[in-house]
Scaffold this active site. Structure first.
Site, mmCIF file in Angstrom:
data_model
loop_
_atom_site.group_PDB
_atom_site.id
_atom_site.type_symbol
_atom_site.label_atom_id
_atom_site.label_comp_id
_atom_site.label_asym_id
_atom_site.label_seq_id
_atom_site.Cartn_x
_atom_site.Cartn_y
_atom_site.Cartn_z
ATOM 1 N N HIS A 12 0.400 -15.191 -24.538
ATOM 2 C CA HIS A 12 0.943 -16.546 -24.730
ATOM 3 C C HIS A 12 0.086 -17.433 -25.639
ATOM 4 O O HIS A 12 0.162 -18.655 -25.539
ATOM 5 C CB HIS A 12 1.164 -17.223 -23.358
ATOM 6 C CG HIS A 12 -0.110 -17.482 -22.578
ATOM 7 N ND1 HIS A 12 -0.170 -17.371 -21.205
ATOM 8 C CD2 HIS A 12 -1.351 -17.857 -22.958
ATOM 9 C CE1 HIS A 12 -1.390 -17.669 -20.795
ATOM 10 N NE2 HIS A 12 -2.121 -17.971 -21.850
ATOM 11 N N GLU A 240 -6.075 -13.763 -16.748
ATOM 12 C CA GLU A 240 -4.636 -14.130 -16.760
ATOM 13 C C GLU A 240 -3.733 -12.935 -16.463
ATOM 14 O O GLU A 240 -2.556 -13.122 -16.174
ATOM 15 C CB GLU A 240 -4.258 -14.698 -18.138
ATOM 16 C CG GLU A 240 -4.860 -16.066 -18.407
ATOM 17 C CD GLU A 240 -4.553 -16.591 -19.814
ATOM 18 O OE1 GLU A 240 -4.761 -17.789 -20.041
ATOM 19 O OE2 GLU A 240 -4.115 -15.811 -20.680
HETATM 20 C C1 DHB Z 1 -6.117 -18.513 -26.726
HETATM 21 C C2 DHB Z 1 -5.767 -17.679 -25.653
HETATM 22 C C3 DHB Z 1 -5.236 -18.218 -24.472
HETATM 23 O O1 DHB Z 1 -4.868 -17.484 -23.389
HETATM 24 C C4 DHB Z 1 -5.013 -19.569 -24.394
HETATM 25 O O2 DHB Z 1 -4.423 -20.028 -23.279
HETATM 26 C C5 DHB Z 1 -5.373 -20.402 -25.434
HETATM 27 C C6 DHB Z 1 -5.928 -19.869 -26.596
HETATM 28 C C7 DHB Z 1 -6.621 -17.946 -27.985
HETATM 29 O O3 DHB Z 1 -6.934 -16.764 -28.054
HETATM 30 O O4 DHB Z 1 -6.680 -18.670 -28.978
HETATM 31 FE FE FE Z 2 -4.135 -18.679 -21.755
#
Ligand code: DHB
Ligand code: FE
Length: 280
Positions: A12, A240
């Site tokens: 996400h 996550e």
């Molecule tokens: C990123 C990954 C995430 O799970 C998130 O919530 C926000 C940023 C990233 O890799 O940029």
């Molecule tokens: Fe995230």
């Protein structure tokens, strides 16, 4: 009775929203990730779900550090997305169904899950972007949504095994709802990534791929790990993946893998996408 058609799990990262806004989904960097949704689009056209139950983690839009429930469900007729500071376009309101949400909340509390019920709930990139990836050509999300938010932001976090039990209960409750509605389960986040600290940029392909395989053949496999062990394996934000576990448990028993994509990197993460179909 209501029916669960299948489950989609997806990364996400906010930059997906930028890629869509800039219309660069098919460039060299993004192509392999966005292509992972092509078989899912075909499947959605054929199966036409009415409702999407979305297991995701809020990152500070609706809940901030002063007020973080472990499990929270939306119970509103719509959910608004707001500017989160990532510079991505805000998406139109997502439809809800408060009665349906309350049926799930009641079922969960009866089963001893003490969830928070939110009659107003803003939804962040972890909720909005995977839905946009499923229906990219629709001006607004065409299905009713039910947000189920699991804390991965502030310790203590719920264990993988508790999230699995939550998902299992959600699946049982949906299947006991007296309606013709067809449900799709979503789990968003992961796979391995760490955004800060000494291991920033950490990716673990071997663990991710074993985890994705377990989604098909041994869904509770990752519940053997404590959160500390999971974080060692997949990074601080890679935790996550407990959303994937909850979603997989909601889907239940026998499944067929319709599609599975693993691509590194998308932003700072290992991008994973799966569609599993429920076999009755
Ligand atoms: C990123 C990954 C995430 O799970 C998130 O919530 C926000 C940023 C990233 O890799 O940029
Ligand atoms: Fe995230």
């Amino acid at each position: 009775m209501a029916q669960i058609l299948g489950m989609v799990t997806s990364s996400h990262v906010p930059s997906i929203g930028n890629a869509i806004a800039k219309n660069i989904q098919q460039n060299e960097y993004w192509g392999p990730f966005f292509d992972g949704f092509k078989p899912i689009h075909l499947w959605l056209k054929e199966h036409k779900p009415d409702v999407a139950v979305v297991f995701y983690n809020d990152h500070g839009l609706n809940f901030f550090l002063d007020n973080i429930p472990t499990f929270a469900l939306g119970a509103d007729h719509q959910y608004l997305n707001e500017d989160e500071g990532w510079g991505i376009p805000t998406l139109p309101a997502f439809k809800g169904d408060a009665n349906l949400s309350w049926s799930i909340i009641e079922g969960l509390v009866q089963r001893d899950f003490d969830v928070a019920s939110c009659q107003k709930m803003k939804v962040d990139h972890a909720f909005t972007l995977p839905l946009k990836l499923l229906w990219p050509d629709e001006a607004s999300c065409p299905v009713i949504t039910i947000p189920i938010c699991i804390n991965t932001v502030q310790f203590p976090l719920p264990s993988a095994s508790r999230c699995y039990q939550l998902g299992k209960a959600v699946g049982e409750i949906i299947q006991s709802i007296d309606s013709d509605l067809k449900f799709l389960i979503l789990g968003t986040g992961g796979l391995s990534h760490q955004l800060d600290g000494q291991r920033a940029g950490f990716i673990n392909r071997k663990f991710d791929q074993e985890f994705m395989q377990s989604m098909v053949t041994q869904p509770a496999w990752a519940t053997q790990f404590t959160n500390h062990q999971l974080i060692e394996h997949v990074g601080t934000q890679g935790i996550e993946l407990i959303m994937w576990l909850a979603a997989r448990a909601a889907l239940g028993g026998e499944v067929k893998c319709v599609s599975s994509t693993y691509h590194v990197p998308i932003s700072n993460t290992a991008g994973g996408i799966m569609l599993l179909e429920h076999l009755n």
